[in-house]
Motif scaffolding. Structure first.
Motif, PDB file in Angstrom:
ATOM      1  N   ASN A  43      23.682  40.164  47.897  1.00  0.00           N
ATOM      2  CA  ASN A  43      24.704  40.318  46.854  1.00  0.00           C
ATOM      3  C   ASN A  43      24.179  39.994  45.466  1.00  0.00           C
ATOM      4  OD1 ASN A  43      27.327  41.242  47.914  1.00  0.00           O
ATOM      5  ND2 ASN A  43      26.962  39.581  49.358  1.00  0.00           N
ATOM      6  N   ALA A  49      28.537  45.269  40.717  1.00  0.00           N
ATOM      7  CA  ALA A  49      29.735  44.618  40.170  1.00  0.00           C
ATOM      8  C   ALA A  49      29.550  44.325  38.686  1.00  0.00           C
ATOM      9  CB  ALA A  49      30.037  43.336  40.936  1.00  0.00           C
ATOM     10  N   ALA A  75      38.425  39.979  37.602  1.00  0.00           N
ATOM     11  CA  ALA A  75      37.439  39.320  38.455  1.00  0.00           C
ATOM     12  C   ALA A  75      38.090  38.858  39.751  1.00  0.00           C
ATOM     13  CB  ALA A  75      36.805  38.141  37.724  1.00  0.00           C
ATOM     14  N   GLY A  76      39.308  38.329  39.668  1.00  0.00           N
ATOM     15  CA  GLY A  76      40.032  37.901  40.866  1.00  0.00           C
ATOM     16  C   GLY A  76      40.311  39.058  41.809  1.00  0.00           C
ATOM     17  N   SER A  78      38.613  41.859  41.943  1.00  0.00           N
ATOM     18  CA  SER A  78      37.312  42.279  42.470  1.00  0.00           C
ATOM     19  C   SER A  78      36.844  41.356  43.591  1.00  0.00           C
ATOM     20  CB  SER A  78      36.282  42.300  41.334  1.00  0.00           C
ATOM     21  OG  SER A  78      35.017  42.652  41.829  1.00  0.00           O
ATOM     22  N   ILE A  79      37.003  40.065  43.400  1.00  0.00           N
ATOM     23  CA  ILE A  79      36.596  39.091  44.426  1.00  0.00           C
ATOM     24  C   ILE A  79      37.457  39.251  45.675  1.00  0.00           C
ATOM     25  CG2 ILE A  79      36.556  36.623  44.971  1.00  0.00           C
ATOM     26  CD1 ILE A  79      35.656  36.206  42.016  1.00  0.00           C
ATOM     27  N   ALA A  80      38.761  39.487  45.483  1.00  0.00           N
ATOM     28  CA  ALA A  80      39.655  39.668  46.636  1.00  0.00           C
ATOM     29  C   ALA A  80      39.234  40.887  47.463  1.00  0.00           C
ATOM     30  CB  ALA A  80      41.099  39.812  46.166  1.00  0.00           C
ATOM     31  N   ALA A  82      36.223  42.321  47.406  1.00  0.00           N
ATOM     32  CA  ALA A  82      34.883  42.065  47.941  1.00  0.00           C
ATOM     33  C   ALA A  82      34.913  41.071  49.094  1.00  0.00           C
ATOM     34  CB  ALA A  82      33.966  41.555  46.831  1.00  0.00           C
ATOM     35  N   THR A  83      35.983  40.317  49.227  1.00  0.00           N
ATOM     36  CA  THR A  83      36.137  39.394  50.352  1.00  0.00           C
ATOM     37  C   THR A  83      36.885  40.060  51.501  1.00  0.00           C
ATOM     38  OG1 THR A  83      36.164  37.515  48.837  1.00  0.00           O
ATOM     39  CG2 THR A  83      37.078  37.143  51.028  1.00  0.00           C
TER      40      THR A  83
END
Length: 132
Positions: A43, A49, A75-76, A78-80, A82-83
Motif C-alpha cells: 500500500n 490514492a 479521506a474518511g 476513501s479509508i472506509a 479501502a477498508t
C-alpha cells in the motif's frame, strides 16, 4: 513511470504468489505480522490514492483544493472504502476456508492468481508503450 512501477509491483506479487504455492502444507503458515507488513509495503508503494487526491479532487471541487473539513471527509470516505473491500475479501476467504485448505486447491488458486498478476503486468507494459 507509474505504469512501469505498477508492472514491476504486479510481477513481484506474481512471483511471491507462485513461490508461495510451492510451500509445503506441513510448513507453518506465514505469521499475521508478515502478512500485515507485506500489505503495508504494497500500500505504501501504491501511489494511486495520493494521485487521486492531488489530481482528481480539485477537478471535482471546481478547481480549488478542498478545505480541511472537506479533505477530512473525503479521506474518511476513501479509508472506509479501502477498508470495506479487503474486509469483504477476508470474510469471503474465511467462509471458503474449508474448501481452500485442500493443498491441491490452494496451489491451484495461488498459481492462477500469479498468472492473472502477470497478465495485469503485461497490460501495464503494453499501455506504457502506447503513444499518448
Amino acid at each position: 513511470v507509474l505504469r512501469w512501477a505498477g508492472a514491476a509491483l504486479m510481477l513481484w506479487l506474481a512471483w511471491d504468489s507462485w513461490h508461495d504455492a510451492d510451500r509445503k502444507a506441513s510448513q507453518p503458515p506465514r505469521s499475521a505480522r508478515r502478512h500485515f507488513g507485506s500489505g503495508l509495503v504494497i500500500n505504501l508503494l501504491n501511489p494511486k490514492a495520493l494521485l487521486f487526491f492531488l489530481l482528481v479532487v480539485p477537478q471535482l471541487s471546481g478547481g480549488r483544493l478542498p478545505g480541511f473539513a472537506e479533505a477530512l471527509m473525503l479521506a474518511g470516505i476513501s479509508i472506509a472504502i479501502a477498508t470495506a473491500v479487503p474486509l469483504a475479501l477476508v470474510l469471503a476467504g474465511g467462509a471458503l476456508h474449508d474448501w481452500l485448505v485442500d493443498p491441491r486447491r490452494t496451489r491451484l488458486v495461488r498459481r492462477a492468481r500469479a498468472l492473472m498478476l502477470v497478465g495485469v503486468a503485461l497490460w501495464f507494459v503494453v499501455a506504457a508503450r502506447m503513444p499518448g
